[in-house]
Motif scaffolding. Structure first.
Motif, short mmCIF file in Angstrom:
data_model
loop_
_atom_site.label_atom_id
_atom_site.label_comp_id
_atom_site.label_asym_id
_atom_site.label_seq_id
_atom_site.Cartn_x
_atom_site.Cartn_y
_atom_site.Cartn_z
N HIS A 27 9.72 -11.55 1.97
CA HIS A 27 9.19 -11.70 0.62
C HIS A 27 9.40 -10.39 -0.12
N ASN A 28 10.08 -10.45 -1.25
CA ASN A 28 10.31 -9.26 -2.08
C ASN A 28 9.70 -9.45 -3.47
N TRP A 29 9.27 -8.35 -4.07
CA TRP A 29 8.78 -8.36 -5.44
C TRP A 29 8.95 -6.97 -6.03
N GLY A 30 8.80 -6.87 -7.33
CA GLY A 30 8.91 -5.56 -7.95
C GLY A 30 8.84 -5.63 -9.45
N GLU A 31 8.88 -4.47 -10.06
CA GLU A 31 8.73 -4.36 -11.50
C GLU A 31 9.92 -3.72 -12.19
N LYS A 32 10.94 -3.33 -11.41
CA LYS A 32 12.15 -2.79 -12.04
C LYS A 32 13.31 -2.88 -11.05
N THR A 33 14.52 -2.87 -11.58
CA THR A 33 15.71 -2.99 -10.74
C THR A 33 16.00 -1.67 -10.02
N LEU A 34 16.72 -1.77 -8.90
CA LEU A 34 17.19 -0.58 -8.19
C LEU A 34 18.57 -0.13 -8.68
N ALA A 35 19.14 -0.85 -9.65
CA ALA A 35 20.45 -0.47 -10.19
C ALA A 35 20.37 0.94 -10.75
N GLY A 36 21.37 1.76 -10.41
CA GLY A 36 21.38 3.15 -10.81
C GLY A 36 20.87 4.07 -9.73
N ALA A 37 20.05 3.54 -8.82
CA ALA A 37 19.55 4.34 -7.70
C ALA A 37 20.50 4.27 -6.50
N PHE A 38 21.09 3.09 -6.27
CA PHE A 38 22.02 2.87 -5.17
C PHE A 38 23.19 2.02 -5.67
N LYS A 39 24.33 2.17 -5.00
CA LYS A 39 25.49 1.34 -5.34
C LYS A 39 25.35 -0.05 -4.75
N GLY A 55 0.79 -1.23 0.00
CA GLY A 55 0.00 0.00 0.00
C GLY A 55 0.82 1.27 0.00
N THR A 56 2.15 1.15 0.05
CA THR A 56 3.02 2.33 -0.02
C THR A 56 3.72 2.32 -1.38
N ASN A 57 4.50 3.36 -1.65
CA ASN A 57 5.19 3.45 -2.94
C ASN A 57 6.70 3.30 -2.81
N VAL A 58 7.16 2.48 -1.85
CA VAL A 58 8.59 2.26 -1.70
C VAL A 58 9.13 1.55 -2.94
N PRO A 59 10.40 1.79 -3.31
CA PRO A 59 10.93 1.24 -4.57
C PRO A 59 11.15 -0.26 -4.56
N LEU A 60 11.34 -0.86 -3.39
CA LEU A 60 11.53 -2.31 -3.30
C LEU A 60 10.49 -2.87 -2.33
N PRO A 61 9.31 -3.26 -2.82
CA PRO A 61 8.27 -3.77 -1.92
C PRO A 61 8.76 -4.94 -1.09
N TRP A 62 8.28 -4.99 0.16
CA TRP A 62 8.86 -5.93 1.12
C TRP A 62 7.82 -6.31 2.15
#
Length: 324
Positions: A172-184, A135-142
């Motif tokens: 449990h993790n899921w998502g629709e795009k990588t975090l590469a480029g946002a963090f090292k 229900g939130t918009n965090v980049p890596l749902p958890w």
């Protein structure tokens, strides 16, 4: 199911499948269920059930198994699956990969893995209060369905069944795009005690500075602190004291750091010192992840309502480097 001020959270469904399966976006969508355990015999155990494994090319379902026997080399196993061999649920954690599975059974989880004579059949009881970013918009749902709970069953090594019990964890993790480029990279791990558990994540920027520190602090009754708490009520701070360069992949990372958190009359100080690197995993893919796991000495100092208690433990921690 828990009711908060603004919404009702169905934790069982928050641990169910979220992406389309069969997968409709092979290169970006991901989802996995992760379980680990620290057994009383000193062994550490990790299993991941992935619907679209980000470390395979082409991506496909897999089960990854790691056993870190005390004082012995890592045991690593993986089995790849076709999507036709996998069944999953949009109502709860209930994923079957061939004969391997993980499932929510009400008050506990049951999981089974067996690859080349190595694996486990375990029951993980739900104990500490769960947490989800649902229900939130965090980049890596958890979803952290079991921040800490007793685990027991059988561990299989070379076909031999060993009775085990200890402390377990499930997220449990899921998502629709990588975090590469946002963090090292990020640091991730847990400190389990009989009274309270700290499940932390520290995201680093490309200048090797702390970008986003956070933690889930739980006991049996509540999620005391979470990464999505308002900053005016909950503060986290991470400090790196010393670093080490690992030669085979060439990364320099923290070997000694402190994470602090405070919310109202509750605060903690977690001191984590690397003791032994037990996994070095270099991605074979462009756009994958390089990863380390290590055993750390842990000191946790918790102050609650003016009373301070110090815990000394050891546990499994992880460092992940994201590759574009």
């Amino acid at each position: 199911m828990t009711t908060t001020e603004n919404k009702t959270i169905d934790y069982k469904k928050a641990d169910a499948t979220h992406i389309n399966f069969p997968v409709t976006n092979r290169e970006e969508h991901f989802e996995w269920w992760y379980f680990d355990a620290h057994f009383d015999n000193g062994d550490h155990f990790v299993v991941m059930y992935s619907l679209n494994d980000t470390r395979l090319k082409p991506r496909k379902p897999s089960v990854r198994l790691n056993i870190y026997p005390k004082g012995q080399p890592e045991i690593w196993k993986m089995k790849e699956y076709t999507e036709e061999e996998v069944k999953t649920s949009y109502e709860k954690c209930d994923a079957t990969f061939g004969e391997e599975y993980c499932r929510d059974c009400g008050d506990y989880y049951e999981l089974y893995t067996m690859i080349d004579g190595y694996g486990a059949k375990l029951k993980l009881k739900k104990q500490n209060h769960p947490y989800t970013t649902e229900g939130t918009n965090v980049p890596l749902p958890w979803t952290v369905a079991v921040p800490s709970g007793p685990i027991e069953g059988e561990l299989y090594k070379g076909g031999e069944a060993i009775k085990v019990k200890g402390v377990g964890y499930h997220d449990h993790n899921w998502g629709e795009k990588t975090l590469a480029g946002a963090f090292k990279n990020w640091y991730w791990g847990k400190i389990h005690t009989p009274d309270i558990s700290i499940d932390y994540g520290i995201f680093m920027d490309f200048n090797d500075q702390v970008a986003v520190p956070g933690a889930i602090v739980t006991d049996k009754n509540s999620a005391i602190m979470t990464p999505i708490d308002p900053p005016e009520t909950t503060q986290f701070e991470a400090t790196i004291h010393d670093t080490i360069t690992e030669e085979s992949m060439g990364y320099t990372f923290a070997k000694d750091f402190t994470l602090k958190g405070k919310k109202g009359d509750i605060s903690f100080i977690a001191n984590i010192k690397l003791k032994e690197i037990v996994m070095v995993e270099k991605s074979k893919l462009e756009g994958g992840e390089d990863a380390y796991r290590y055993i750390a000495d842990e000191e946790l100092i918790v102050t609650r309502n003016g009373d301070t208690k110090t815990y000394h433990t050891d546990g499994l921690h992880e460092i992940v480097y994201l590759k574009k």
